[in-house]
Design a protein around this motif. Structure first.
Motif, PDB file in Angstrom:
ATOM      1  N   ASP A 277      -6.102   5.173   3.965  1.00 57.36           N
ATOM      2  CA  ASP A 277      -6.934   6.330   3.621  1.00 57.36           C
ATOM      3  C   ASP A 277      -6.648   6.887   2.236  1.00 57.36           C
ATOM      4  O   ASP A 277      -7.148   7.944   1.864  1.00 57.36           O
ATOM      5  N   GLY A 278      -5.862   6.171   1.452  1.00 54.43           N
ATOM      6  CA  GLY A 278      -5.475   6.626   0.115  1.00 54.43           C
ATOM      7  C   GLY A 278      -4.059   7.137   0.069  1.00 54.43           C
ATOM      8  O   GLY A 278      -3.452   7.195  -1.008  1.00 54.43           O
ATOM      9  N   ILE A 279      -3.517   7.496   1.230  1.00 54.85           N
ATOM     10  CA  ILE A 279      -2.137   7.986   1.326  1.00 54.85           C
ATOM     11  C   ILE A 279      -1.318   7.111   2.268  1.00 54.85           C
ATOM     12  O   ILE A 279      -0.206   6.708   1.966  1.00 54.85           O
ATOM     13  N   ASP A 280      -1.912   6.794   3.427  1.00 57.27           N
ATOM     14  CA  ASP A 280      -1.185   6.027   4.430  1.00 57.27           C
ATOM     15  C   ASP A 280      -2.168   5.270   5.311  1.00 57.27           C
ATOM     16  O   ASP A 280      -3.382   5.337   5.122  1.00 57.27           O
TER      17      ASP A 280
ATOM     18  N   GLY B 270       9.101  -1.834  -9.230  1.00 63.55           N
ATOM     19  CA  GLY B 270       9.509  -1.209  -7.981  1.00 63.55           C
ATOM     20  C   GLY B 270       8.392  -0.658  -7.129  1.00 63.55           C
ATOM     21  O   GLY B 270       8.657  -0.035  -6.093  1.00 63.55           O
ATOM     22  N   LEU B 271       7.127  -0.880  -7.511  1.00 60.64           N
ATOM     23  CA  LEU B 271       6.011  -0.397  -6.701  1.00 60.64           C
ATOM     24  C   LEU B 271       5.470  -1.546  -5.856  1.00 60.64           C
ATOM     25  O   LEU B 271       5.014  -2.561  -6.387  1.00 60.64           O
TER      26      LEU B 271
ATOM     27  N   ARG C 297      -1.161   3.148  -3.314  1.00 59.34           N
ATOM     28  CA  ARG C 297      -1.456   4.485  -3.849  1.00 59.34           C
ATOM     29  C   ARG C 297      -1.724   4.423  -5.348  1.00 59.34           C
ATOM     30  O   ARG C 297      -2.584   5.138  -5.863  1.00 59.34           O
ATOM     31  N   ALA C 298      -1.002   3.555  -6.074  1.00 62.13           N
ATOM     32  CA  ALA C 298      -1.260   3.390  -7.506  1.00 62.13           C
ATOM     33  C   ALA C 298      -2.659   2.829  -7.744  1.00 62.13           C
ATOM     34  O   ALA C 298      -3.324   3.182  -8.723  1.00 62.13           O
TER      35      ALA C 298
END
Length: 315
Positions: free
Chosen positions: A8-11, A269-270, A277-278
């Motif tokens: 959903d853009g966050i989780d 590290g992403l 999210r990025a």
């Protein structure tokens, strides 16, 4: 109709995908236990936060995995017309720079894409012009390597004028001290993760609390790439917001997700949910959103580079 796990853009959450008028749509409701489940996960189209549509074949966006792009420097009249596109296009309009400043002398800069700001009146006129043209942000350049830059007072004036319009300032900061100066004067976003110098840890923490960075890591080679990745790694660890962006138009690269940029972000590290999210997928619950499917994936294993359009055949 199928049960599906979606981002959903966050989780990650659970919902239901179904056909509506021949198009696949996602509903935000808990699926029943008896409903068959998609073998994979669902996201909206990804966002490239730094593109230059006048420098690429923008028609290729329609077949890409990008659902939104942000143009950070072009002729505002031309880019406004390009925004009438199946992919969502946001834009800054013209580059705002000091007289003779970058990129006013660059052959690649499209006609009408630069406004040279000599004083507060010129700044007000330029910000008003970009806002009237529909800009969602204001782009300033502060490239001390390539020529003159806006003074502290004039850069601060641009930030204040943009804020009066509800617009954040995105700064191209290049050269020793320029990233620190631009953010310190109120720029809310850097168009490139700092690459001219390794920022001090204290400065990284200050910027993590006040600004976001657009990655553009893959445009660099050698020491600049190493510096940029090190800065992003520490910025991300400090809680800073990193946004996927490629500087599309800066040399040959796909008009789509860029595997080299994804690899560089992972090196910094992403990964997993942080990488998604990025990439800032557009809202998958919006009926206008073209959904992407990561077949066979789970939230733990989902790889954006595996994404493809979700089609009726998947149901």
């Amino acid at each position: 109709m199928r049960a599906a796990t979606f981002f959903d853009g966050i989780d990650w959450r659970d919902g239901v995908v179904e056909l509506v008028d021949g198009r696949v749509r996602l509903r935000n409701e808990a699926p029943s236990e008896s409903l068959p489940r998609l073998d994979g996960v669902v996201v909206g189209g990804f966002t490239d936060h730094h593109v230059h549509l006048q420098l690429v074949d923008h028609a290729q966006l329609a077949g890409s995995r990008l659902g939104r792009v942000v143009d950070l420097g072009g002729n505002p009249d031309v880019v406004r017309r390009l925004a009438e596109h199946p992919v969502r296009v946001e834009y800054a309009g013209a580059f705002l720079t000091a007289p003779g400043g970058y990129p006013s002398d660059r052959s690649w800069a499209p006609e009408g894409s630069v406004r040279e700001i000599a004083d507060a009146d010129a700044a007000a006129a330029a910000v008003t012009e970009m806002a009237t043209a529909g800009a969602s942000c204001i782009k300033v350049t502060s490239n001390g390597v390539a020529g003159p830059v806006l003074s502290n007072s004039l850069l601060r004036t641009v930030v204040e004028l943009a804020a009066d319009r509800g617009l954040l300032v995105v700064a191209h900061a290049e050269g020793t001290g320029e990233a620190e100066r631009a953010v310190g004067l109120g720029a809310a976003r850097l168009a490139h993760a700092p690459f001219s110098e390794r920022l001090a840890d204290a400065e990284i923490e200050r910027q993590a609390a006040s600004a976001s960075w657009i990655s553009t890591l893959a445009i660099h080679d050698g020491p600049e790439r190493e510096v940029a990745i090190d800065n992003v790694r520490r910025f991300h660890t400090a809680g800073g917001t990193v946004l996927y962006g490629t500087d599309l138009g800066n040399g040959p690269m796909p008009v789509d997700l860029n595997p080299r940029e994804i690899a560089a972000l992972r090196e910094a590290g992403l990964d997993g949910a942080a990488l998604l999210r990025a990439l800032a997928p557009v809202d998958p619950l919006d009926p206008a959103t073209a959904l992407l499917f990561l077949p066979g994936g789970t939230p733990a294993s989902a790889d954006p580079l595996d994404a493809r359009p979700l089609t009726p055949d998947d149901l």
